[in-house]
Design a protein around this motif. Structure first.
Motif, PDB file in Angstrom:
ATOM      1  N   PHE A 284      44.376  -6.139  50.546  1.00 18.72           N
ATOM      2  CA  PHE A 284      42.975  -6.332  50.895  1.00 18.72           C
ATOM      3  C   PHE A 284      42.798  -7.044  52.231  1.00 18.72           C
ATOM      4  O   PHE A 284      41.734  -6.975  52.840  1.00 18.72           O
ATOM      5  N   THR A 285      43.826  -7.748  52.685  1.00 17.01           N
ATOM      6  CA  THR A 285      43.699  -8.484  53.944  1.00 17.01           C
ATOM      7  C   THR A 285      44.801  -8.155  54.937  1.00 17.01           C
ATOM      8  O   THR A 285      44.639  -8.365  56.137  1.00 17.01           O
ATOM      9  N   GLY A 286      45.912  -7.628  54.490  1.00 19.11           N
ATOM     10  CA  GLY A 286      47.006  -7.300  55.394  1.00 19.11           C
ATOM     11  C   GLY A 286      46.828  -5.929  56.021  1.00 19.11           C
ATOM     12  O   GLY A 286      46.082  -5.069  55.527  1.00 19.11           O
ATOM     13  N   GLY A 287      47.507  -5.678  57.130  1.00 22.35           N
ATOM     14  CA  GLY A 287      47.447  -4.378  57.796  1.00 22.35           C
ATOM     15  C   GLY A 287      46.044  -4.034  58.238  1.00 22.35           C
ATOM     16  O   GLY A 287      45.393  -4.786  58.961  1.00 22.35           O
ATOM     17  N   ASP A 288      45.547  -2.902  57.776  1.00 18.86           N
ATOM     18  CA  ASP A 288      44.193  -2.456  58.117  1.00 18.86           C
ATOM     19  C   ASP A 288      43.157  -2.921  57.110  1.00 18.86           C
ATOM     20  O   ASP A 288      42.027  -2.418  57.108  1.00 18.86           O
ATOM     21  N   SER A 289      43.542  -3.821  56.237  1.00 18.38           N
ATOM     22  CA  SER A 289      42.614  -4.393  55.263  1.00 18.38           C
ATOM     23  C   SER A 289      41.957  -3.290  54.435  1.00 18.38           C
ATOM     24  O   SER A 289      42.644  -2.467  53.855  1.00 18.38           O
ATOM     25  N   CYS A 290      40.631  -3.258  54.395  1.00 21.42           N
ATOM     26  CA  CYS A 290      39.911  -2.287  53.560  1.00 21.42           C
ATOM     27  C   CYS A 290      40.326  -0.851  53.885  1.00 21.42           C
ATOM     28  O   CYS A 290      40.342   0.022  53.018  1.00 21.42           O
ATOM     29  N   LEU A 291      40.661  -0.612  55.183  1.00 20.18           N
ATOM     30  CA  LEU A 291      41.006   0.733  55.596  1.00 20.18           C
ATOM     31  C   LEU A 291      42.392   1.163  55.120  1.00 20.18           C
ATOM     32  O   LEU A 291      42.783   2.310  55.305  1.00 20.18           O
ATOM     33  N   ASN A 292      43.144   0.237  54.528  1.00 14.66           N
ATOM     34  CA  ASN A 292      44.413   0.624  53.903  1.00 14.66           C
ATOM     35  C   ASN A 292      44.169   1.678  52.826  1.00 14.66           C
ATOM     36  O   ASN A 292      45.000   2.568  52.624  1.00 14.66           O
ATOM     37  N   CYS A 293      43.042   1.542  52.147  1.00 16.83           N
ATOM     38  CA  CYS A 293      42.712   2.497  51.082  1.00 16.83           C
ATOM     39  C   CYS A 293      41.545   3.406  51.485  1.00 16.83           C
ATOM     40  O   CYS A 293      41.584   4.612  51.273  1.00 16.83           O
ATOM     41  N   HIS A 294      40.502   2.793  52.047  1.00 15.99           N
ATOM     42  CA  HIS A 294      39.292   3.553  52.401  1.00 15.99           C
ATOM     43  C   HIS A 294      39.397   4.023  53.856  1.00 15.99           C
ATOM     44  O   HIS A 294      38.669   3.575  54.743  1.00 15.99           O
ATOM     45  N   SER A 295      40.301   4.959  54.074  1.00 12.52           N
ATOM     46  CA  SER A 295      40.650   5.353  55.442  1.00 12.52           C
ATOM     47  C   SER A 295      39.627   6.295  56.086  1.00 12.52           C
ATOM     48  O   SER A 295      39.520   6.358  57.301  1.00 12.52           O
ATOM     49  N   GLN A 296      38.860   7.023  55.272  1.00 12.25           N
ATOM     50  CA  GLN A 296      37.893   7.990  55.804  1.00 12.25           C
ATOM     51  C   GLN A 296      36.522   7.324  55.942  1.00 12.25           C
ATOM     52  O   GLN A 296      35.529   7.739  55.353  1.00 12.25           O
ATOM     53  N   ILE A 297      36.496   6.280  56.745  1.00 20.62           N
ATOM     54  CA  ILE A 297      35.330   5.408  56.779  1.00 20.62           C
ATOM     55  C   ILE A 297      34.096   6.083  57.398  1.00 20.62           C
ATOM     56  O   ILE A 297      32.962   5.654  57.185  1.00 20.62           O
ATOM     57  N   HIS A 298      34.310   7.182  58.165  1.00 23.01           N
ATOM     58  CA  HIS A 298      33.168   7.875  58.769  1.00 23.01           C
ATOM     59  C   HIS A 298      32.609   8.973  57.868  1.00 23.01           C
ATOM     60  O   HIS A 298      31.643   9.643  58.237  1.00 23.01           O
ATOM     61  N   GLY A 299      33.200   9.139  56.702  1.00 20.69           N
ATOM     62  CA  GLY A 299      32.728  10.152  55.771  1.00 20.69           C
ATOM     63  C   GLY A 299      33.846  11.072  55.327  1.00 20.69           C
ATOM     64  O   GLY A 299      34.867  11.220  56.016  1.00 20.69           O
ATOM     65  N   SER A 300      33.666  11.702  54.181  1.00 17.37           N
ATOM     66  CA  SER A 300      34.716  12.552  53.616  1.00 17.37           C
ATOM     67  C   SER A 300      34.138  13.845  53.052  1.00 17.37           C
ATOM     68  O   SER A 300      33.028  13.861  52.503  1.00 17.37           O
ATOM     69  N   ASN A 301      34.905  14.923  53.217  1.00 14.81           N
ATOM     70  CA  ASN A 301      34.549  16.211  52.619  1.00 14.81           C
ATOM     71  C   ASN A 301      35.469  16.554  51.444  1.00 14.81           C
ATOM     72  O   ASN A 301      35.387  17.639  50.885  1.00 14.81           O
ATOM     73  N   HIS A 302      36.346  15.612  51.085  1.00 14.96           N
ATOM     74  CA  HIS A 302      37.271  15.849  49.968  1.00 14.96           C
ATOM     75  C   HIS A 302      36.503  15.745  48.654  1.00 14.96           C
ATOM     76  O   HIS A 302      35.673  14.837  48.482  1.00 14.96           O
ATOM     77  N   PRO A 303      36.750  16.637  47.709  1.00 16.75           N
ATOM     78  CA  PRO A 303      36.048  16.563  46.417  1.00 16.75           C
ATOM     79  C   PRO A 303      36.194  15.224  45.722  1.00 16.75           C
ATOM     80  O   PRO A 303      35.308  14.800  44.968  1.00 16.75           O
ATOM     81  N   SER A 304      37.323  14.548  45.956  1.00 16.57           N
ATOM     82  CA  SER A 304      37.550  13.247  45.327  1.00 16.57           C
ATOM     83  C   SER A 304      37.384  12.105  46.330  1.00 16.57           C
ATOM     84  O   SER A 304      37.978  11.044  46.171  1.00 16.57           O
ATOM     85  N   GLY A 305      36.583  12.326  47.344  1.00 16.79           N
ATOM     86  CA  GLY A 305      36.443  11.331  48.405  1.00 16.79           C
ATOM     87  C   GLY A 305      35.218  10.453  48.301  1.00 16.79           C
ATOM     88  O   GLY A 305      34.736   9.909  49.294  1.00 16.79           O
ATOM     89  N   GLN A 306      34.708  10.269  47.093  1.00  8.03           N
ATOM     90  CA  GLN A 306      33.482   9.481  46.915  1.00  8.03           C
ATOM     91  C   GLN A 306      33.648   8.056  47.440  1.00  8.03           C
ATOM     92  O   GLN A 306      32.706   7.476  47.963  1.00  8.03           O
ATOM     93  N   LEU A 307      34.844   7.516  47.296  1.00  8.32           N
ATOM     94  CA  LEU A 307      35.094   6.152  47.779  1.00  8.32           C
ATOM     95  C   LEU A 307      35.695   6.143  49.184  1.00  8.32           C
ATOM     96  O   LEU A 307      36.240   5.133  49.625  1.00  8.32           O
ATOM     97  N   LEU A 308      35.578   7.294  49.865  1.00 13.62           N
ATOM     98  CA  LEU A 308      36.055   7.436  51.259  1.00 13.62           C
ATOM     99  C   LEU A 308      37.543   7.131  51.382  1.00 13.62           C
ATOM    100  O   LEU A 308      38.002   6.628  52.385  1.00 13.62           O
ATOM    101  N   GLN A 309      38.286   7.488  50.294  1.00  9.85           N
ATOM    102  CA  GLN A 309      39.735   7.260  50.298  1.00  9.85           C
ATOM    103  C   GLN A 309      40.508   8.490  50.736  1.00  9.85           C
ATOM    104  O   GLN A 309      41.682   8.398  51.072  1.00  9.85           O
ATOM    105  N   ARG A 310      39.836   9.650  50.725  1.00 12.36           N
ATOM    106  CA  ARG A 310      40.555  10.883  51.059  1.00 12.36           C
ATOM    107  C   ARG A 310      39.724  11.704  52.039  1.00 12.36           C
ATOM    108  O   ARG A 310      38.530  11.604  52.094  1.00 12.36           O
TER     109      ARG A 310
END
Length: 310
Positions: A284-310
């Motif tokens: 949660f704080t190391g590396g890219d922090s939140c973006l470690n998981c929520h990498s598609q921060i500008h939006g996602s078109n992945h069917p499972s990307g509701q949390l902007l993780q894919r």
């Protein structure tokens, strides 16, 4: 309507505005100049009469190096009434030193009247919003443009940013931060200049942007961030400046704050807020922090990307 008739009409209208805030002595000078416009007291010898006194002035003679002094161009001032096209009728200037229009911060007429001279020729789509622009309130055309020269610095991409930041010093400071747009400055040569995003003559959008909104202006280069997408991130849709300082930042990607502080300025109750900041072993704080998981921060078109993780 001829250029000079437009100039006279604009000058007469602006004289009432100038009288409110301009010193009495300057009002007297404007009155004399406007009277000469009405009388049409132009010299029969044109520039030849002017150069009898002014030919030894290098700045005056530099006019002939640029487009404004080109006699072969029918649209140039010199091909019309020569020096008097911009400086007004000579009248009895020679000998009795009657005033003519002088330009700049120390000019003898108001900035509005100075601009009316320029706008008598330069009326086009790029200048249609000039009267409502921020520059028209506290600057004039010659505050940015150099007319008596072969190359106007503000029209040269290599020197444009230097001209703009002479006044816009806060933006200049941002441009020297470690994360910034690639503008051409004294620190280095880039691929951008201020006018790529802003119309200095005014526009109908915020901050005189070239497009109708901040996001549309950003999308001119950052097309990959343009939607629509299946899963949207609302700050991205609203305004890029929600997360980015567009002129420069000390943080990566010109972010206004580092993650997770930036993210938690909105997501205070996201379930991760109890995680202590500073634990570098934490995802949660190391590396890219939140973006470690929520990498598609500008939006996602992945069917499972509701949390902007894919």
């Amino acid at each position: 309507m001829s250029s000079m008739n437009r100039l006279l009409k604009s000058a007469l209208a602006l004289s009432l505005t100038a009288a409110v805030a301009y010193p009495v002595a300057a009002q007297d000078i404007e009155s004399q100049i406007l009277q000469k416009f009405q009388q049409g007291a132009y010299s029969k010898k044109g520039a030849d009469s002017c150069l009898m006194c002014h030919q030894k002035d290098a700045k005056v003679m530099a006019l002939f190096d640029g487009v404004h002094g080109n006699l072969e161009n029918s649209n140039s001032p010199m091909a019309k009434l020569q020096c008097e096209t911009c400086h007004g009728p000579q009248g009895k200037h020679k000998g009795k030193n009657e005033p003519m229009v002088t330009f700049g911060a120390n000019g003898n007429v108001s900035a509005e009247l100075q601009d009316s001279v320029c706008l008598s020729c330069h009326q086009d789509a790029e200048r249609m919003a000039w009267h409502d622009s921020l520059h028209s309130d506290d600057a004039s055309c010659v505050g940015c443009h150099d007319i008596h020269t072969g190359s106007d610095p503000v029209l040269n991409r290599a020197s444009e940013v230097a001209v703009c930041t002479d006044c816009h010093q806060q933006q200049q400071q941002d441009l020297y931060k470690r994360s910034h747009h690639p503008l051409t400055t004294q620190a280095g040569e880039g691929s951008m200049v201020c006018s790529d995003c802003h119309n200095p003559h005014g526009s109908l959008s915020d901050a005189s942007l070239t497009e109708v909104s901040v996001n549309d202006t950003c999308y001119q280069c950052h097309a990959d961030k343009r939607g629509p997408v299946l899963w949207e991130h609302q700050p991205v849709v609203d305004d890029c400046r929600s997360c980015h300082n567009v002129h420069g930042s000390v943080n990566d990607a010109m972010l206004t704050r580092k993650a997770p502080m930036l993210c938690q300025s909105c997501h205070a109750n996201d379930g991760h807020a109890s995680r202590a900041y500073g634990d570098d072993d934490s995802a949660f704080t190391g590396g890219d922090s939140c973006l470690n998981c929520h990498s598609q921060i500008h939006g996602s078109n992945h069917p499972s990307g509701q949390l902007l993780q894919r």
